[in-house]
Scaffold this motif. Sequence first.
Motif: not given
Length: 636
Positions: A355-370
Amino acid sequence: MSFLERRRGRAALSLLATLPILLAAHAARADDLEEIVVTAYRSPTDITKSGSAITVIPGDKINNASPGSLVDVLRQVPGVTVTQSGGPGGTTEVSIRGAEAGHTLVMIDGVRVNDPASARNSFDFAVFSPTDIERIEILRGPQSALYGSDALGGVINIITRKRTGAMSMTVAAEGGSYNTFGGNAAAGGSIGPVSLSVSGTLFDTNGFSRVGDRDNGEADGTKKFAGTARTSYNSGEGQAFDFGVTAYHQKSEVDGGSAAKYDLPGYERDRDVLTGFARFNFEGYDGKLNNQFSFFGSQTTSAYIEPNPRSTDTDGSDVGLEYQGTLDMGQAGTLIWGARAEQEAATQSTTTSVATASSFDMERTLLAVFAMQQFTLFDRLNLSLGGRYDEDVDGQGFLTGRATAAYLIDETGTKFRGSFGNAAKRPTMFQLFDGQYGNPDLVDEQSYGGDVGIDQELFDGRLTFSATGFYNNFTNLIEYQSKLLPDYPKSGYYNIKSAETSGLELSADAILWPSVLKATGSYTYLHAVNLDTNLPLSRRPENSGSLTLTYTGIEDFEFGVIATYVGDRYNNDAKTAAALVPLDAYTKVDLTASYKLNPETTLYARLENLTNVEYQDAFGYNNAGRSGYVGLRWTH
């Protein structure tokens, strides 16, 4: 005498032995004083005005190195530690000033290529093949105020060549030990306002056994391919467009562990890295304001294949856009500001015959000002002050700052410089979300540190040297812990480690005999300690350095000797001194030679590891023995 005592004794001896070499062997060409760098302040800046510790590796040095590796070139940079596990194709980590490899932000043409799906969000230099490189800029010290997460130790920016002017072309091929073949080709030029550059490399070696008996064991080969393409348009009236793409592919045979019993066939690691950018520049206010809009993306895929059969596959990507404004304020200096939005995604899965097992499948949005202000006082003192705020939309945020100063005394060829700042690294998606080891309660790793240094030119530019002292403090470092230890409910990652690094970096480059003999040298003393155990951090040598002599006394002929020294260190972090595993010091000597057969054709050769020293960067993993390579390069 214990291994630890020998380390401490050798620190003083190595420093005393190296200083005379450096003071007798560092020179700079007069035009070095006008060298322009872009990484130190996010925009083109005269290197003499930079208060940061930055090293520039020129393209000719990179393109003359092995087509399969950048390792030996990086080892010659002060403050940089390279750990290669099993020769070309084996995992290759690069750390700066004793920080972790995951604390080095790596960029290609300004686009970050750290792997979001890896456990430490690091970049594996094993996949890198030198293509048509213009230069590499290595910026040391905490740089999150400029570049955000991951830049606790420093930044490595690999800049590909943008060929302009008449059409030019380079083709090279070489072969040698371990049934190795490498080749590369690059071409480009410009017609009016449009320029185009393309390049490609390939590398194929049967290799040697990465573990166990290096020369008689099961050989582990590597195949690598790489390519770049860049195009640009400059109207000459304040509008410009620049586009670039870079791709790397690597297929390597590996072993299942560091012990000799793992020297078995059937283990393989495949990796692909793809990165690209598009940048638009528009000037305003009579050229005093430059607006730059950048679209960028990178993807790293990896497959670790075992003979069971079993395959662990990861896919990490980072895409986004950024605006940067640069305003020339005259005597008030230069103001740089901007904003950035990006999305990271990462997946990992394991496939077996069942079989195939997923460890993780994630995403995130990152914002920055400088924002950052650069200005000059009294025509001698160059200052900068900047800050940045980074936020994970669904997580934490951090604020970082940085200040630099450079004071020039033109009459004596002296520059005093210094920098100070703090940095942060957000937990990786693997550390947060992995089904077995993840911990969603992790907080950002933090650091602060600075350096002071001097650059001195003597004898009309024939002799210069640089010396830099640095200090860094790290807190909330994330470390894996087993649930077998008390106070840990499960095996996984926790914010439980603090560390401190300090040291001295020396570099030197001298014209010993004009048009005949020149020398370059570097030396690093590094004290890196785990503050929780008061024991040394793993794989950080207290003493390291290099010395290069180059002879050019015969017309069209060049000969070089490169000696690289890596001192005693330990393979592992441990709770007690008795559990430390020592790695012995080594000195590797390489020879290079080239002869111009005609203005367009060059015959060249390398003899690596002249004395056939057996050494290990990581315990149990072999490196190449004495090996030779011969090649031809044609340019037009």
